[in-house]
Design an enzyme around this catalytic site. Sequence first.
Site, PDB file in Angstrom:
ATOM      1  N   ARG A   1      27.551  29.765  10.219  1.00 13.02           N
ATOM      2  CA  ARG A   1      28.384  30.896  10.574  1.00 13.02           C
ATOM      3  C   ARG A   1      29.734  30.683   9.888  1.00 13.02           C
ATOM      4  O   ARG A   1      30.152  29.551   9.661  1.00 13.02           O
ATOM      5  CB  ARG A   1      28.585  30.982  12.091  1.00 13.02           C
ATOM      6  CG  ARG A   1      27.291  31.128  12.897  1.00 13.02           C
ATOM      7  CD  ARG A   1      27.586  31.108  14.389  1.00 13.02           C
ATOM      8  NE  ARG A   1      26.377  31.298  15.183  1.00 13.02           N
ATOM      9  CZ  ARG A   1      25.610  30.315  15.638  1.00 13.02           C
ATOM     10  NH1 ARG A   1      25.946  29.041  15.368  1.00 13.02           N
ATOM     11  NH2 ARG A   1      24.530  30.562  16.339  1.00 13.02           N
TER      12      ARG A   1
ATOM     13  N   LYS B   1      27.635  27.504  18.581  1.00 14.21           N
ATOM     14  CA  LYS B   1      27.868  28.268  19.803  1.00 14.21           C
ATOM     15  C   LYS B   1      27.422  27.476  21.026  1.00 14.21           C
ATOM     16  O   LYS B   1      26.399  26.794  20.994  1.00 14.21           O
ATOM     17  CB  LYS B   1      27.101  29.592  19.751  1.00 14.21           C
ATOM     18  CG  LYS B   1      27.741  30.655  18.863  1.00 14.21           C
ATOM     19  CD  LYS B   1      27.020  31.969  19.012  1.00 14.21           C
ATOM     20  CE  LYS B   1      27.698  33.081  18.229  1.00 14.21           C
ATOM     21  NZ  LYS B   1      26.997  34.377  18.386  1.00 14.21           N
TER      22      LYS B   1
ATOM     23  N   HIS C   1      28.358  37.087   7.124  1.00 15.66           N
ATOM     24  CA  HIS C   1      27.281  36.684   8.031  1.00 15.66           C
ATOM     25  C   HIS C   1      25.903  36.976   7.442  1.00 15.66           C
ATOM     26  O   HIS C   1      24.917  36.329   7.789  1.00 15.66           O
ATOM     27  CB  HIS C   1      27.429  37.386   9.382  1.00 15.66           C
ATOM     28  CG  HIS C   1      26.631  36.759  10.480  1.00 15.66           C
ATOM     29  ND1 HIS C   1      26.922  35.507  11.001  1.00 15.66           N
ATOM     30  CD2 HIS C   1      25.531  37.187  11.147  1.00 15.66           C
ATOM     31  CE1 HIS C   1      26.050  35.205  11.942  1.00 15.66           C
ATOM     32  NE2 HIS C   1      25.194  36.204  12.049  1.00 15.66           N
TER      33      HIS C   1
ATOM     34  N   ARG D   1      24.096  34.057   6.005  1.00 13.70           N
ATOM     35  CA  ARG D   1      23.343  33.245   6.976  1.00 13.70           C
ATOM     36  C   ARG D   1      21.960  33.850   7.198  1.00 13.70           C
ATOM     37  O   ARG D   1      20.958  33.136   7.248  1.00 13.70           O
ATOM     38  CB  ARG D   1      24.125  33.169   8.285  1.00 13.70           C
ATOM     39  CG  ARG D   1      23.445  32.432   9.442  1.00 13.70           C
ATOM     40  CD  ARG D   1      24.456  32.284  10.564  1.00 13.70           C
ATOM     41  NE  ARG D   1      23.836  32.124  11.868  1.00 13.70           N
ATOM     42  CZ  ARG D   1      23.475  30.966  12.401  1.00 13.70           C
ATOM     43  NH1 ARG D   1      23.649  29.844  11.707  1.00 13.70           N
ATOM     44  NH2 ARG D   1      22.939  30.906  13.608  1.00 13.70           N
TER      45      ARG D   1
ATOM     46  N   HIS E   1      19.855  28.136  16.820  1.00  7.38           N
ATOM     47  CA  HIS E   1      19.505  29.136  17.821  1.00  7.38           C
ATOM     48  C   HIS E   1      19.024  28.459  19.092  1.00  7.38           C
ATOM     49  O   HIS E   1      18.214  27.531  19.046  1.00  7.38           O
ATOM     50  CB  HIS E   1      18.397  30.064  17.308  1.00  7.38           C
ATOM     51  CG  HIS E   1      18.866  31.049  16.294  1.00  7.38           C
ATOM     52  ND1 HIS E   1      18.014  31.702  15.430  1.00  7.38           N
ATOM     53  CD2 HIS E   1      20.115  31.503  15.978  1.00  7.38           C
ATOM     54  CE1 HIS E   1      18.707  32.513  14.655  1.00  7.38           C
ATOM     55  NE2 HIS E   1      19.981  32.403  14.962  1.00  7.38           N
TER      56      HIS E   1
ATOM     57  N   TYR F   1      13.530  37.155  12.147  1.00  6.01           N
ATOM     58  CA  TYR F   1      13.358  37.038  10.702  1.00  6.01           C
ATOM     59  C   TYR F   1      11.901  37.252  10.296  1.00  6.01           C
ATOM     60  O   TYR F   1      11.633  37.670   9.174  1.00  6.01           O
ATOM     61  CB  TYR F   1      13.869  35.678  10.222  1.00  6.01           C
ATOM     62  CG  TYR F   1      15.351  35.532  10.413  1.00  6.01           C
ATOM     63  CD1 TYR F   1      16.244  36.189   9.585  1.00  6.01           C
ATOM     64  CD2 TYR F   1      15.866  34.779  11.460  1.00  6.01           C
ATOM     65  CE1 TYR F   1      17.610  36.089   9.778  1.00  6.01           C
ATOM     66  CE2 TYR F   1      17.236  34.668  11.658  1.00  6.01           C
ATOM     67  CZ  TYR F   1      18.102  35.328  10.816  1.00  6.01           C
ATOM     68  OH  TYR F   1      19.448  35.234  11.016  1.00  6.01           O
TER      69      TYR F   1
END
Length: 305
Positions: free
Chosen positions: A159, A182, A250, A253, A276, A285
């Site tokens: 990110r 995150k 972004h 990514r 994730h 994806y």
Amino acid sequence: MITPGTLDILNDWLAIKVAIQGNSENTIKAYRQDLLDFFSFLTLHRGFVLGKSALSSVAISDMRAWMAHQRREKISPRSLARKLSAVKSFYRWFSQKEGFDATSVLSVRAPKFQARLPRPISEDAAKCILERVKRKSREPWVNARDLAVVTLLYGCGLRISEALALRGRDAPLDNSLRILGKGGKERFVPVLTIAAQSVDEYMHICPFELGANDPLFRGVRGGALNQRQIQKVIEQIRHQLGLPSTVTPHAFRHSFATHLLNAGGDLRSIQELLGHRNLSTTQAYTAVDTLRLMEVYRDTHPKAQ
């Protein structure tokens, strides 16, 4: 009007979100605004100042009125679902803290909306953008800096906030890079030779001292590089190349993940590389790859002509 006591309760909840869940500054800002908007609506809807007791007595009719108000304001189903999620998260914590039943809030269903698929950049377009980044500025060190940042986004799946969080002690880059993503989730990502070289070239000509605890990527005045600067560079190049508005930092990514998947990468590995929390996030994806396959099918299969 919102009472100081209500603001204190909100701030306590936000502090917990930061301390325990490691939510980013942008996420906290969004939570704060969503809850302040919700409290403001309740104040106007009920006609009196909102205190702790009023917060504890929100009825299903209040929630329906708020949802209807949001729709009249032309809030999209996606945005409304996000706002409702923030309200529910607050009430789960608040009801446990104060010992009341928050079913009237927690039982409200979020509006349905179509999931937004990632929009990756094609390999050819990605290469063209990287070439343009190399010569975008009159300052060679700025070009080297921007190229290093974008190469990390595309080559490591970072990110932009993660790339700009790197410190002087993180460089020169080794074979892998420790990233704190995150929610404070730690991951290690492999570093391509080209990414390591890009960072080395930037460091070699950067006019500022890069101390161990200093930001690795600097603005023109020596402070930490603002992500808006990288966004502007990509935006300008996007216009020059006639690319869609979905081409953002972004999107590199997204491209990292999609191109790995197209090359035979497995979802679990890509999930780890992206950091994730849930595999379902990474599975988006697969939908992108399936969509691309169907486009090829429609364009090339004899029976589709």
